[in-house]
Design a protein around this motif. Structure first.
Motif, PDB file in Angstrom:
ATOM      1  N   LYS A 290      68.535   0.011 -18.415  1.00  0.00           N
ATOM      2  CA  LYS A 290      67.161   0.182 -17.947  1.00  0.00           C
ATOM      3  C   LYS A 290      66.284  -0.136 -19.150  1.00  0.00           C
ATOM      4  CE  LYS A 290      63.844   3.475 -16.084  1.00  0.00           C
ATOM      5  NZ  LYS A 290      62.993   2.381 -15.597  1.00  0.00           N
TER       6      LYS A 290
ATOM      7  N   GLY B   4      72.412   3.977 -17.880  1.00  0.00           N
ATOM      8  CA  GLY B   4      72.896   4.775 -16.751  1.00  0.00           C
ATOM      9  C   GLY B   4      72.636   6.247 -16.999  1.00  0.00           C
ATOM     10  N   SER B   5      73.175   6.781 -18.111  1.00  0.00           N
ATOM     11  CA  SER B   5      72.961   8.185 -18.420  1.00  0.00           C
ATOM     12  C   SER B   5      72.767   8.393 -19.914  1.00  0.00           C
ATOM     13  CB  SER B   5      74.130   9.038 -17.935  1.00  0.00           C
ATOM     14  OG  SER B   5      74.058  10.327 -18.524  1.00  0.00           O
ATOM     15  N   GLN B   6      71.589   8.812 -20.273  1.00  0.00           N
ATOM     16  CA  GLN B   6      71.269   9.081 -21.674  1.00  0.00           C
ATOM     17  C   GLN B   6      72.168  10.168 -22.257  1.00  0.00           C
ATOM     18  OE1 GLN B   6      67.064   9.643 -22.446  1.00  0.00           O
ATOM     19  NE2 GLN B   6      67.501  11.160 -24.018  1.00  0.00           N
ATOM     20  N   VAL B   7      72.433  11.207 -21.447  1.00  0.00           N
ATOM     21  CA  VAL B   7      73.235  12.330 -21.947  1.00  0.00           C
ATOM     22  C   VAL B   7      74.678  11.885 -22.225  1.00  0.00           C
ATOM     23  CG1 VAL B   7      74.198  14.584 -21.324  1.00  0.00           C
ATOM     24  CG2 VAL B   7      71.774  14.111 -20.905  1.00  0.00           C
ATOM     25  N   GLU B   8      75.240  11.075 -21.324  1.00  0.00           N
ATOM     26  CA  GLU B   8      76.606  10.567 -21.548  1.00  0.00           C
ATOM     27  C   GLU B   8      76.661   9.711 -22.812  1.00  0.00           C
ATOM     28  OE1 GLU B   8      79.406   9.759 -18.782  1.00  0.00           O
ATOM     29  OE2 GLU B   8      78.931  11.886 -18.446  1.00  0.00           O
TER      30      GLU B   8
ATOM     31  N   ARG C  37      65.610  29.868 -21.514  1.00  0.00           N
ATOM     32  CA  ARG C  37      65.776  28.586 -20.849  1.00  0.00           C
ATOM     33  C   ARG C  37      64.456  27.834 -20.842  1.00  0.00           C
ATOM     34  NH1 ARG C  37      66.765  29.070 -15.790  1.00  0.00           N
ATOM     35  NH2 ARG C  37      67.896  27.119 -15.629  1.00  0.00           N
ATOM     36  N   GLY C  38      64.548  26.494 -20.756  1.00  0.00           N
ATOM     37  CA  GLY C  38      63.354  25.668 -20.766  1.00  0.00           C
ATOM     38  C   GLY C  38      63.547  24.517 -21.723  1.00  0.00           C
ATOM     39  N   VAL C  39      62.505  23.717 -21.892  1.00  0.00           N
ATOM     40  CA  VAL C  39      62.607  22.556 -22.770  1.00  0.00           C
ATOM     41  C   VAL C  39      61.393  22.512 -23.692  1.00  0.00           C
ATOM     42  CG1 VAL C  39      62.913  20.058 -22.899  1.00  0.00           C
ATOM     43  CG2 VAL C  39      63.819  21.302 -20.932  1.00  0.00           C
TER      44      VAL C  39
ATOM     45  N   ARG D 211      58.868  20.487 -26.072  1.00  0.00           N
ATOM     46  CA  ARG D 211      58.376  19.106 -26.076  1.00  0.00           C
ATOM     47  C   ARG D 211      57.325  18.947 -27.176  1.00  0.00           C
ATOM     48  NH1 ARG D 211      61.470  16.217 -22.164  1.00  0.00           N
ATOM     49  NH2 ARG D 211      61.699  17.532 -20.328  1.00  0.00           N
TER      50      ARG D 211
ATOM     51  N   PHE E 279      65.766  18.647 -25.231  1.00  0.00           N
ATOM     52  CA  PHE E 279      66.974  19.360 -24.871  1.00  0.00           C
ATOM     53  C   PHE E 279      68.110  18.761 -25.687  1.00  0.00           C
ATOM     54  CE2 PHE E 279      70.787  19.889 -22.282  1.00  0.00           C
ATOM     55  CZ  PHE E 279      70.743  21.247 -21.998  1.00  0.00           C
TER      56      PHE E 279
ATOM     57  N   ILE F 207      54.606  27.058 -23.029  1.00  0.00           N
ATOM     58  CA  ILE F 207      55.112  26.055 -22.091  1.00  0.00           C
ATOM     59  C   ILE F 207      54.483  26.325 -20.721  1.00  0.00           C
ATOM     60  CG2 ILE F 207      57.144  25.041 -20.985  1.00  0.00           C
ATOM     61  CD1 ILE F 207      58.818  25.958 -23.344  1.00  0.00           C
ATOM     62  N   ARG F 208      53.695  25.400 -20.252  1.00  0.00           N
ATOM     63  CA  ARG F 208      52.996  25.542 -18.962  1.00  0.00           C
ATOM     64  C   ARG F 208      52.290  26.889 -18.838  1.00  0.00           C
ATOM     65  NH1 ARG F 208      57.482  22.455 -17.722  1.00  0.00           N
ATOM     66  NH2 ARG F 208      58.800  24.213 -17.183  1.00  0.00           N
TER      67      ARG F 208
ATOM     68  N   LYS G 170      52.814  29.654 -20.272  1.00  0.00           N
ATOM     69  CA  LYS G 170      53.595  30.866 -20.580  1.00  0.00           C
ATOM     70  C   LYS G 170      54.081  30.804 -22.021  1.00  0.00           C
ATOM     71  CE  LYS G 170      55.808  30.932 -16.338  1.00  0.00           C
ATOM     72  NZ  LYS G 170      57.066  30.741 -15.653  1.00  0.00           N
TER      73      LYS G 170
ATOM     74  N   MET H  27      77.295   9.389 -16.631  1.00  0.00           N
ATOM     75  CA  MET H  27      77.477   9.381 -15.174  1.00  0.00           C
ATOM     76  C   MET H  27      76.412   8.484 -14.568  1.00  0.00           C
ATOM     77  SD  MET H  27      76.155  12.575 -13.037  1.00  0.00           S
ATOM     78  CE  MET H  27      74.522  12.097 -13.566  1.00  0.00           C
ATOM     79  N   THR H  28      76.797   7.504 -13.837  1.00  0.00           N
ATOM     80  CA  THR H  28      75.839   6.654 -13.144  1.00  0.00           C
ATOM     81  C   THR H  28      75.621   7.254 -11.754  1.00  0.00           C
ATOM     82  OG1 THR H  28      76.770   4.760 -14.277  1.00  0.00           O
ATOM     83  CG2 THR H  28      75.367   4.304 -12.391  1.00  0.00           C
ATOM     84  N   PRO H  29      74.353   7.562 -11.408  1.00  0.00           N
ATOM     85  CA  PRO H  29      74.128   8.130 -10.076  1.00  0.00           C
ATOM     86  C   PRO H  29      74.561   7.131  -9.009  1.00  0.00           C
ATOM     87  CG  PRO H  29      72.132   8.206 -11.443  1.00  0.00           C
ATOM     88  CD  PRO H  29      73.133   7.354 -12.156  1.00  0.00           C
TER      89      PRO H  29
ATOM     90  N   ASP I 142      68.412  11.914 -16.660  1.00  0.00           N
ATOM     91  CA  ASP I 142      69.282  13.095 -16.668  1.00  0.00           C
ATOM     92  C   ASP I 142      68.486  14.405 -16.656  1.00  0.00           C
ATOM     93  OD1 ASP I 142      71.703  11.627 -16.883  1.00  0.00           O
ATOM     94  OD2 ASP I 142      71.294  11.307 -19.006  1.00  0.00           O
TER      95      ASP I 142
ATOM     96  N   VAL J 268      67.810  18.276 -17.220  1.00  0.00           N
ATOM     97  CA  VAL J 268      68.318  19.263 -18.173  1.00  0.00           C
ATOM     98  C   VAL J 268      67.838  20.688 -17.878  1.00  0.00           C
ATOM     99  CG1 VAL J 268      68.712  17.615 -20.029  1.00  0.00           C
ATOM    100  CG2 VAL J 268      66.467  18.679 -19.817  1.00  0.00           C
ATOM    101  N   TYR J 269      66.815  20.822 -17.038  1.00  0.00           N
ATOM    102  CA  TYR J 269      66.307  22.171 -16.757  1.00  0.00           C
ATOM    103  C   TYR J 269      65.470  22.125 -15.484  1.00  0.00           C
ATOM    104  CZ  TYR J 269      63.457  26.400 -17.116  1.00  0.00           C
ATOM    105  OH  TYR J 269      62.823  27.580 -16.850  1.00  0.00           O
TER     106      TYR J 269
ATOM    107  N   GLU K 259      62.864  19.134 -15.147  1.00  0.00           N
ATOM    108  CA  GLU K 259      62.742  18.560 -16.491  1.00  0.00           C
ATOM    109  C   GLU K 259      63.958  17.701 -16.790  1.00  0.00           C
ATOM    110  OE1 GLU K 259      60.911  20.119 -19.749  1.00  0.00           O
ATOM    111  OE2 GLU K 259      60.196  21.974 -18.832  1.00  0.00           O
TER     112      GLU K 259
ATOM    113  N   VAL L 255      65.687  14.634 -19.557  1.00  0.00           N
ATOM    114  CA  VAL L 255      65.669  14.335 -20.988  1.00  0.00           C
ATOM    115  C   VAL L 255      64.323  13.735 -21.389  1.00  0.00           C
ATOM    116  CG1 VAL L 255      68.123  14.084 -21.454  1.00  0.00           C
ATOM    117  CG2 VAL L 255      66.892  12.191 -20.412  1.00  0.00           C
TER     118      VAL L 255
END
Lengths: 364, 134
Positions: A21, A35-39, A293-295, A297, A316, A341-342, A344, B1-3, B43, B45-46, B66, B68
Motif C-alpha cells: 500500500k 498487508g500488515s504493519q504489525v506482522e 489501556r489505550g494508545v 499519540r 502502540f 486522551i479524548r 480523559k 496477516m492479510t485481511p 491493524d 490495536v485498541y 484505534e 497503528v
C-alpha cells in the motif's frame, strides 16, 4: 509542497509485486505496509525485514577541507572518526541551536565523507549546507544515482550473506556503526530499528536485483509504518516530530550527540547550546508508558507535578503490547504523570528508553 | 496477516461513516465497521466500546477504533439503547481486521424506531459511495 505526482524509487515495481500500500511520503510513493504493519514489525524483531529507504538523501562531501567543514557544520565531531568506514550520528544546528536535521556521517577516507539526511528536509538541508560551504575547498555532491536498502533483524546479516555470497566478504567482520565498500555496494552496519543489520547504498540500477535476491533469501518486505513503530520502541528520534528548528538537542534527548569537547571547536550553534547548558535546559525528552489501556499519540498533553508537556511521538508497541511514547516535559517533572486522551486523563509513568532493543523489552 | 477480501454482505445496511448494521429481526441490531474501513485504518490495536445501557442518538460518537495509524470514531447508526458489547475485542482487537462482519462486531443495540433502518444505505449504495471515494 510535494509535487502532485510522487516520485518512484528504483524499487517501485518490486513494491507493487509485493502488494504494497503506497502513500505519498515527502514527495515519494513509498510503501506504508505490505498487508500488515504489525506482522512486519514482528518480522524485523524476530527474523529479518527489508526496507526501501531510497527516498533518503545521500550527499558526498569531498575535498581537502571536508573534515574542517564538517567539524563546523555538525554538532558532533567528525574528528572522532579515525578509522575509514566509521559512522557518527549528529545533529546539524542553526546558530540558535535549533535542529535543522539529524543525519549519519560516514568517514569514507581522507577528504571524503558521506552524509545520509532526511528526505523531507532535502531542499532546506542542501541550501543550508551549500551556503555554509561557500568559499571552502569542498564539493557537495548529491547522489541521486544511488538507492538505499535496509535489512534489519536478528537474521538480517546471515540472510544478506546468503543472498550475496562472496560479494559481501569485506563486510563479514564489520563492527556496529561501521561501513565498508564491497565492490559497488556501500555496506553499513547501521539501522533505525534497534536490531542488528545492514544499510546498503548502491547504484540505483542494481537495487531491484538485490531486493529480489534478499526476498529469495527469506527476508520479508517491511514498510514505513513498521519502520516508525520499530524506531519508537528503539527510542530513536524522528526529525520533525521529536525535534526541529524550534528545539535544541538538549531538550530532545540528544545531548549525547553534541561534542562540547574540544572546547576550541567552533561548530554552528555552539554558543547557544553552551548558554542553554549553563542555565540548565527547561525541558527534557522522556519515555512514557501508559499504565492502562489505550494508545498514546503525538501532540497529546502531558500533565506532571512540574507543569505541562507534550507527547512528540506515541503509539502502540507491538513488542510490548502496550502504548509507549516520547514526550517533552518540564525538566523537573517527577516519575508519575497523566496524559489527556479524548478529554480523559490517564496515568502514565516515566521510563528510561529504549523500550525494546535486540528483540527484548528493556522496561519492567 | 492479510485481511481476507470479503464481498459486501448484501443483507446488511450501511452508513456513510462506514458502519454496518445487521437487523436481527427482533427490534435489535448488531453494529460493526466495514471491511473497507478496517482496510483503510490498518491493524487494530485498541477498541473502546460503549457501556451496555447507554442510550445513543443516531449520528452520535459512541466507540473508538484505534489502529497503528490513528484513532477513528464510530457513530451510532440509529437511535436506541446498547444491550451488549463485544468484550472479546479487548484482548483481540485484530479480530476487526480478520472478520469485520462476523466475530469483529462491536455492539448490539435495541432500536427505538425500526423504521429508522430504511434510511440507511443498502449494499449497492454503499459500494457506489466507496467507489466514488477512490
Amino acid at each position: 509542497m510535494s509535487p502532485a505526482m510522487p516520485r518512484h524509487t528504483p524499487l517501485y515495481s518490486q513494491h507493487l509485486a509485493s502488494g504494497a500500500k503506497l502513500v505519498n511520503f515527502a514527495g515519494w510513493a513509498m510503501p506504508i505496509h505490505y498487508g500488515s504493519q504489525v506482522e512486519e514489525h514482528h518480522q524485523v524483531r524476530r527474523d529479518a525485514g527489508l526496507f526501501d529507504v531510497s527516498h533518503m538523501v545521500v550527499l558526498d562531501v569531498l575535498g581537502a577541507d571536508a573534515q574542517a567543514f564538517l567539524r563546523r557544520l555538525l554538532a558532533n565531531d567528525v574528528a572522532r572518526l579515525r578509522d575509514p568506514g566509521k559512522a557518527l550520528y549528529s545533529c546539524m544546528l542553526d546558530a540558535s541551536g535549533g535542529v535543522i536535521d539529524d543525519l549519519i556521517v560516514y568517514f569514507v577516507r581522507d577528504g571524503e565523507y558521506r552524509l545520509v539526511v532526511n528526505a523531507a528536509t532535502r531542499d532546506k538541508d542542501l541550501a543550508w549546507i551549500r551556503r555554509q560551504a561557500a568559499g571552502e575547498a569542498v564539493t557537495i555532491r548529491e547522489r541521486d544515482d544511488l538507492a538505499m536498502l535496509a535489512v534489519q533483524g536478528p537474521q538480517a546479516r546471515d540472510k544478506t550473506f546468503a543472498a550475496l555470497g562472496e560479494g559481501l566478504a569485506p563486510a563479514m567482520d564489520l563492527p556496529p556503526f561501521h561501513a565498508v565498500e564491497c565492490g559497488p555496494l556501500f555496506v553499513a552496519r547501521t539501522g533505525y530499528t534497534g536490531e542488528d543489520g545492514f544499510e546498503i547504498i548502491l547504484p540505483a540500477a542494481q537495487a531491484p536485483a538485490l531486493w529480489d535476491a534478499l526476498l529469495a533469501a527469506g527476508v520479508a518486505p517491511a514498510g514505513l509504518g513498521a519502520r516508525d513503530t520499530l524506531r519508537l520502541e528503539a527510542g530513536m528520534n524522528l526529525y520533525g516530530q521529536d525535534m526541529d528548528e524550534s528545539t535544541s538537542p538538549l531538550v530532545s534527548g540528544l545531548a549525547w550527540t553534541v561534542a562540547f569537547e574540544p572546547a576550541e571547536r567552533d561548530f554552528i550553534g555552539r554558543a547557544a547550546l553552551q548558554a542553554e547548558r549553563e542555565r540548565g535546559p527547561a525541558q527534557r525528552l522522556v519515555g512514557l508508558l501508559l499504565e492502562g489501556r489505550g494508545v498514546l499519540r503525538a501532540h497529546q498533553r502531558v500533565f506532571t507535578d512540574a507543569g505541562e508537556g507534550e507527547i512528540t511521538s506515541g503509539g502502540f508497541s507491538p513488542t510490548l503490547g502496550r502504548a509507549i511514547a516520547l514526550a517533552r516535559v518540564p525538566a523537573a517533572a517527577g516519575e508519575q504523570g497523566e496524559v489527556e486522551i479524548r478529554g480523559k486523563r490517564l496515568p502514565v509513568r516515566r521510563v528510561e528508553y529504549p523500550f525494546v532493543r535486540h528483540g527484548r523489552a528493556c522496561i519492567a | 496477516m492479510t485481511p481476507i477480501p470479503s464481498e459486501l454482505p448484501l443483507e446488511l445496511k450501511y452508513t456513510k461513516t462506514h458502519e454496518w448494521v445487521r437487523d436481527e429481526g427482533d427490534g435489535s441490531v448488531t453494529v460493526g465497521i466495514t471491511d473497507h474501513a478496517q482496510a483503510l485504518l490498518g491493524d487494530m490495536v485498541y477498541i473502546e466500546l460503549p457501556d451496555p445501557g447507554d442510550a445513543l442518538e443516531a449520528g452520535e460518537e459512541c466507540a473508538v477504533v484505534e489502529s497503528v495509524k490513528a484513532a477513528s470514531d464510530v457513530y451510532a447508526p440509529v437511535t436506541g439503547v446498547v444491550i451488549d458489547v463485544n468484550g472479546d475485542l479487548e484482548e483481540a482487537p485484530e479480530t476487526v481486521n480478520r472478520d469485520p462482519y462476523g466475530d469483529g462486531w462491536l455492539f448490539h443495540m435495541k432500536l427505538e424506531d425500526p423504521a429508522e433502518l430504511d434510511g440507511l444505505l443498502d449494499a449497492e449504495a454503499y459500494a457506489e459511495m466507496i467507489a466514488e471515494e477512490e
